[in-house]
Design an enzyme around this catalytic site. Structure first.
Site, PDB file in Angstrom:
ATOM      1  N   GLN A 156      -4.405  -5.056   7.163  1.00 48.86           N
ATOM      2  CA  GLN A 156      -5.416  -5.963   6.634  1.00 48.86           C
ATOM      3  C   GLN A 156      -5.367  -7.330   7.318  1.00 48.86           C
ATOM      4  O   GLN A 156      -6.094  -8.233   6.916  1.00 48.86           O
ATOM      5  CB  GLN A 156      -5.253  -6.139   5.113  1.00 48.86           C
ATOM      6  CG  GLN A 156      -5.451  -4.871   4.299  1.00 48.86           C
ATOM      7  CD  GLN A 156      -6.907  -4.393   4.252  1.00 48.86           C
ATOM      8  OE1 GLN A 156      -7.824  -5.129   4.614  1.00 48.86           O
ATOM      9  NE2 GLN A 156      -7.106  -3.147   3.840  1.00 48.86           N
ATOM     10  N   LYS A 159     -10.558   0.125  10.375  1.00 51.51           N
ATOM     11  CA  LYS A 159     -10.758  -1.075   9.561  1.00 51.51           C
ATOM     12  C   LYS A 159     -11.167  -2.271  10.418  1.00 51.51           C
ATOM     13  O   LYS A 159     -11.346  -3.371   9.904  1.00 51.51           O
ATOM     14  CB  LYS A 159      -9.473  -1.418   8.804  1.00 51.51           C
ATOM     15  CG  LYS A 159      -9.112  -0.423   7.717  1.00 51.51           C
ATOM     16  CD  LYS A 159      -7.908  -0.898   6.939  1.00 51.51           C
ATOM     17  CE  LYS A 159      -7.214   0.239   6.219  1.00 51.51           C
ATOM     18  NZ  LYS A 159      -7.831   0.568   4.925  1.00 51.51           N
ATOM     19  N   CYS A 212      -4.766   2.492  -3.607  1.00 44.01           N
ATOM     20  CA  CYS A 212      -3.507   2.935  -2.995  1.00 44.01           C
ATOM     21  C   CYS A 212      -2.400   1.902  -3.178  1.00 44.01           C
ATOM     22  O   CYS A 212      -1.539   1.757  -2.292  1.00 44.01           O
ATOM     23  CB  CYS A 212      -3.684   3.251  -1.522  1.00 44.01           C
ATOM     24  SG  CYS A 212      -4.842   4.583  -1.216  1.00 44.01           S
ATOM     25  N   ASP A 227       3.175  -4.191   8.067  1.00 49.42           N
ATOM     26  CA  ASP A 227       1.934  -3.448   7.861  1.00 49.42           C
ATOM     27  C   ASP A 227       0.796  -4.448   8.054  1.00 49.42           C
ATOM     28  O   ASP A 227       0.507  -5.254   7.169  1.00 49.42           O
ATOM     29  CB  ASP A 227       1.925  -2.849   6.452  1.00 49.42           C
ATOM     30  CG  ASP A 227       0.593  -2.160   6.140  1.00 49.42           C
ATOM     31  OD1 ASP A 227      -0.327  -2.214   6.985  1.00 49.42           O
ATOM     32  OD2 ASP A 227       0.476  -1.580   5.045  1.00 49.42           O
ATOM     33  N   HIS A 287       0.870  -1.175   0.000  1.00 49.21           N
ATOM     34  CA  HIS A 287       0.000   0.000   0.000  1.00 49.21           C
ATOM     35  C   HIS A 287       0.912   1.232   0.000  1.00 49.21           C
ATOM     36  O   HIS A 287       2.017   1.181   0.551  1.00 49.21           O
ATOM     37  CB  HIS A 287      -0.847  -0.068   1.276  1.00 49.21           C
ATOM     38  CG  HIS A 287      -1.919   0.972   1.395  1.00 49.21           C
ATOM     39  ND1 HIS A 287      -1.662   2.272   1.779  1.00 49.21           N
ATOM     40  CD2 HIS A 287      -3.255   0.894   1.197  1.00 49.21           C
ATOM     41  CE1 HIS A 287      -2.814   2.941   1.819  1.00 49.21           C
ATOM     42  NE2 HIS A 287      -3.787   2.134   1.468  1.00 49.21           N
TER      43      HIS A 287
HETATM   44  C1  LIG Z   1      -2.394  -2.746   3.622  1.00 47.03           C
HETATM   45  C2  LIG Z   1      -2.728  -1.369   4.046  1.00 47.03           C
HETATM   46  N1  LIG Z   1      -1.772  -0.595   4.582  1.00 47.03           N
HETATM   47  C3  LIG Z   1      -2.022   0.662   5.003  1.00 47.03           C
HETATM   48  C4  LIG Z   1      -3.266   1.216   4.892  1.00 47.03           C
HETATM   49  C5  LIG Z   1      -3.472   2.619   5.356  1.00 47.03           C
HETATM   50  O1  LIG Z   1      -4.374   2.670   6.415  1.00 47.03           O
HETATM   51  P1  LIG Z   1      -4.918   4.075   6.906  1.00 47.03           P
HETATM   52  O2  LIG Z   1      -5.512   4.743   5.713  1.00 47.03           O
HETATM   53  O3  LIG Z   1      -5.942   3.748   7.911  1.00 47.03           O
HETATM   54  O4  LIG Z   1      -3.765   4.815   7.447  1.00 47.03           O
HETATM   55  C6  LIG Z   1      -4.305   0.445   4.333  1.00 47.03           C
HETATM   56  C7  LIG Z   1      -5.678   0.946   4.175  1.00 47.03           C
HETATM   57  O5  LIG Z   1      -5.998   1.872   3.499  1.00 47.03           O
HETATM   58  C8  LIG Z   1      -4.024  -0.872   3.899  1.00 47.03           C
HETATM   59  O6  LIG Z   1      -4.981  -1.626   3.373  1.00 47.03           O
END
Ligand SMILES: Cc1ncc(COP(=O)(O)O)c(C=O)c1O
Ligand SMILES: Cc1ncc(COP(=O)(O)O)c(C=O)c1O
Lengths: 416, 148, 416, 148
Positions: C211, C234, C374, C208, C133
């Site tokens: 998910q 999430k 993203c 990270d 991401h």
């Molecule tokens: C794998 C992953 N990493 C990071 C993020 C970023 O999360 P957030 O937007 O809550 O900071 C997301 C979700 O958008 C994600 O799916």
């Protein structure tokens, strides 16, 4: 004497119905730390979650449209409240993050050799004041350390006023960052005048408006500021949301602090380009419901009227200064007159440490703050380690001030 | 819980008349501890010989609880062998951090028991422990160990 | 087939009662972007505001004690949920901020010449993957740019699995940062194995877990990670709260990203010292109510059981892969088997752009996400500009999958 | 609002048969625009002479709305003097950003009116405007002005 119908307003704040310690009614005099929340704000947040909760900007479905609408309309509401444009409003977690966002613009630009207005180096100066909250002090220490710039500051007079020494603003001054209202002294600083001096030397003018935006009418243009930071939780809104307002042309050039999703234009494995403001400064999923709550708080405050809020607090401050002043051995830290002064009243008592004083007040149901209130150097300036601070908001009334004075008298007797 | 419970007479007495306050020589280690929330400070020196606490000298500013607690600590620990001192310290910390749910042992604590009321006020826990933690830190340093 | 009583769970989510567009029942398949919130989470947040709202840590009054208790007990709940210690839990706004917090530790330490584990320089390498991401990609581009280190990455196989090339982990590798589960492909990566390789070379291992933590049992020790980041929104929690978990000894050395109040030990006008973790990393008034809400979400998820959540999602994923696979011209981007795979199903349709496909789904009441989610470089890897993604959670059932398949068929017909 | 309203026949026709697609010479300015949310891209060239739009050539990937809108734009603007083209562009933007509350002027917009339904879907606004904004940018560059 006060323009507010406090009894009516109090009904909007559920927490004021509770009692503390041994069933004493809550006298909440700690709004300078964080304010209580009216039902309409809690309702707005909950309504968002129950009806239009979705990720903003990125979704194409109906819910995402409504969530984006709610979020962006919150931005417009907040912009209008301070006389700004919505594209110039960046949502942060709190004022601290907002101030760090600006300060990192200087560090990061210096590292990367641009853009110019944010580049600092040895010989350059950052000017703050001795009455700053740590949030507007420590980040600048970091910038100075990382860029080689020098940190300077205006002192504070014995009566708690800013000691503006014009000779400190020179062509070496690149940043001036000053609190609008001291969270300890209550002093309201003459920002327009300081901004004019700063701009005359080409410096960027930053205002910590944490204690002013919640308590009086603030117009960013009239202030003459380039950046203004404040926190939602101090102005009836939820925790977890703050605001940085910036002048469009500066925001347009400013590098991001946080990077990730939603703030990009294009992303490749080895490089990326960034979106326009305000998105550039809002990486990741934002504090959507909190922004919606902040807009509801602004609606509430606008209905009350910011001038009324200010006059109400000046009225209570007058009563408090008078009541506390009538007690033996109490020394007010801050102005004892009501000119350019908001509703934070800090004091020390002969022979009673503020922690003990606060304990007796707490035992009487009166919630005040004790300690250095995140303004340690300011306390050193007055030769005290800690003070007791009462701070007022729209739900406080004369009886609250009386409870403060009576509780303080009890403490003096207890430890006397 | 009321004020008199928290501020027992012993505490007020030690607060008004701290025992043997002031920094003295000789000493093996000196530390300076601060309570970041309220700015209370203590400088403390220990003189330890052959496992015996020969002297604790301190200079402190702060509230009644932190001042009295340092003074009581002085009385409870000075002149004791360390292996008798550590259990007192442990019991004191245990009581203070016990949120009022710990039954303190008066035999071990001596006058320290007067601070039992503090446990009901989490915001005062650091006040009551300031001097004791400084003692622990200084003594461990004197013994060449790390403070944790 | 599913261990969950979805019909019962759905009753806890007020938003699922609403309709979208022309009165169609809401089929919410966008939990990968953000999840919906059960009543118990909304109640917990509201209860906090109505009964114990105050500034934490700094106040000595009754309300402040209760607020601090609520906040710190939330920290303990979340720590226990991932098998960590509460001192090692840092509250951030979202996962993006959590990842930036770690990445800034490298930039800032490098600038200041220490502490060692965070110092990078030319010749050093940062290893990520092509399926990251943007939140776990762009911050590392910034670190590379600012420290002179080189960014490298594992590729992705045609079937959407991580292409682990062990030769990329060498003694030059100082940081390895990998997503636990891809938000696009659904792929679950073998973190323990990668962590072992990283640690064998002395690199810091960052995960990270955005998910994974919401969707399956995650134990930070079993992962072998040094840092783990995830977002509250999430996992049934409010917006505005994320978490960084870090290994105690690394956190102890790590410099702060944001500075200001509540993260300091002592402050003077010209220098400051900082508090121990986690306070060191939580500058300013934290997102208190949101942390409390996150703890309530964790309680809810634990009652459901994380293994059940995972099995339920695998079950729905199987149905979706089968249903979509039976349509002509649909290509799944990601594994088509259920091994090490979570509930994100991304796909493209011959001749129908994902934005158009999503529009038809939306018109049928089905909320999915369209675009690059993203993860732009990952989409480039598969030669597509955008995909349509359905993602599942505990409140989704078989009918939701049927609606997805039927809506997709309708889109194929409409544009066919 | 239903699907047929959004995806009018004219749109689907332009989507399936984009008019004069492909980059051509000569040109005065070329730009590349991207929609960061979905990755849709357009490269666009303009050939302007004496205030006349002689050619617009473009290469684009994206959804039906963005593709069709570029194609309709081509038809509406090529061959027109700029002082007739700008009002069309303004009216188109006004309609698309009008959230369905703007009464569009068919006389000005021509086939552009087919996109009226897009205004009800804020997430598609950028799709519909991608080509038009690229045209604006390229033309201003060709005229030596800044795009704002
Ligand atoms: C794998 C992953 N990493 C990071 C993020 C970023 O999360 P957030 O937007 O809550 O900071 C997301 C979700 O958008 C994600 O799916
Ligand atoms: C003057 C001033 N500046 C900055 C802050 C920091 O605000 P926050 O903690 O919401 O970031 C405060 C409040 O604590 C304040 O009073």
């Amino acid at each position: 004497m006060t323009p507010l119908d406090v009894a009516a307003l109090r009904k909007d704040f559920p927490i004021l119905e509770r009692t503390v310690r041994d069933d004493r009614p809550l006298v909440y005099l700690d709004s300078g730390a964080t304010s209580q929340k009216p039902r309409s704000v809690l309702d707005a947040e909950r309504d968002f979650y129950e009806h239009r909760s979705a990720a903003v900007h990125r979704g194409a479905h109906h819910l995402a449209e409504e969530a984006t609408d709610a979020f962006e309309s919150a931005r417009r509401t907040i912009a209008a409240f301070i006389g700004g444009q919505s594209e110039d409003i960046v949502f942060t977690r709190n004022a601290t993050e907002a101030l760090n966002l600006v300060s990192y613009a200087f560090t990061n630009s210096t590292l990367e050799g641009g853009p110019q207005p944010f580049v600092l180096g040895p010989g350059d100066e950052i000017l703050i004041t001795e009455m700053e909250h740590h949030a507007n002090l420590v980040p600048w220490q970091q910038v100075a350390q990382r860029t080689g710039a020098t940190l300077r500051w205006f002192g504070v007079t014995d009566s708690g006023r800013l000691d503006i020494d014009p000779s400190l603003i020179t062509d070496r001054t690149k940043v001036v960052s000053v609190t609008h209202q001291s969270n300890v002294l209550g002093t309201i600083n003459p920002i327009p005048r300081i901004a004019e001096m700063a701009h005359a030397m080409g410096a960027v003018m930053i205002v910590d408006a944490c204690q002013s935006v919640p308590h009086m009418p603030v117009d960013v243009t009239a202030l003459g500021a380039d950046f203004v930071a404040f926190s939602g939780h101090k102005m009836l809104a939820p925790t977890g949301v703050g605001v940085l307002w910036g002048r469009s042309d500066l925001l347009a050039q400013m590098p991001p602090m946080l990077t990730g999703g939603s703030m990009i234009e294009q992303v490749f494995m080895d490089h990326s380009t960034f979106a326009a403001p305000p998105q550039r400064f809002e990486a990741g999923t934002p504090n959507i419901a909190q922004a919606v709550g902040l807009a509801a708080a602004v609606d509430y405050l606008e209905a009350v009227g910011m001038q009324n809020v200010h006059e109400h607090e000046v009225y209570l401050t007058g009563l408090a200064l008078e009541g506390l002043g009538s007690l033996p051995g109490i020394r007010i830290i801050g102005p004892t007159d009501l000119t350019d002064r908001g509703g934070a009243v800090s004091f020390v008592a002969d022979g009673v440490h503020s922690h003990d004083l606060g304990q007796v007040l707490d035992d009487s149901g009166v919630a005040v703050r004790v300690g250095h209130h995140c303004a340690w150097p300011l306390h050193r300036r007055f030769g005290v380690a800690a003070t007791t601070r009462a701070s007022f908001y729209i739900y406080n009334d004369e009886q609250d001030v009386e409870a403060l004075v009576a509780g303080t008298r009890r403490a003096l007797e207890f430890f006397g | 819980m009321n004020l008199e419970n928290l501020y027992q007479e012993i505490i007020l007495d030690h607060y008004r008349h701290p025992r043997s306050k002031g920094l003295r020589e000789p000493f093996d280690a000196e530390v300076h501890h601060v309570n970041p929330t309220c700015g209370d400070e203590i400088s403390l020196r220990v003189d330890v010989e052959d496992g015996l606490v020969k002297d604790i000298s301190y200079d402190a500013t702060g509230c009644s609880i932190s001042q009295a607690s340092a003074s009581v600590m002085y009385e409870q620990l000075v002149g004791k062998p360390l292996d008798q001192g550590w259990p007192v310290l442990d019991e004191f910390v245990h009581m203070i951090e016990g949120r009022g749910k710990v039954e303190p042992d008066e035999d071990v604590l001596g006058d320290g028991i007067a601070f039992a009321g503090v446990a009901a006020y989490p915001a005062r826990v650091k006040c009551a422990l300031l001097g004791w933690m400084a003692f622990k830190d200084a003594t461990l340093q004197a013994l060449g160990k790390d403070f944790t």
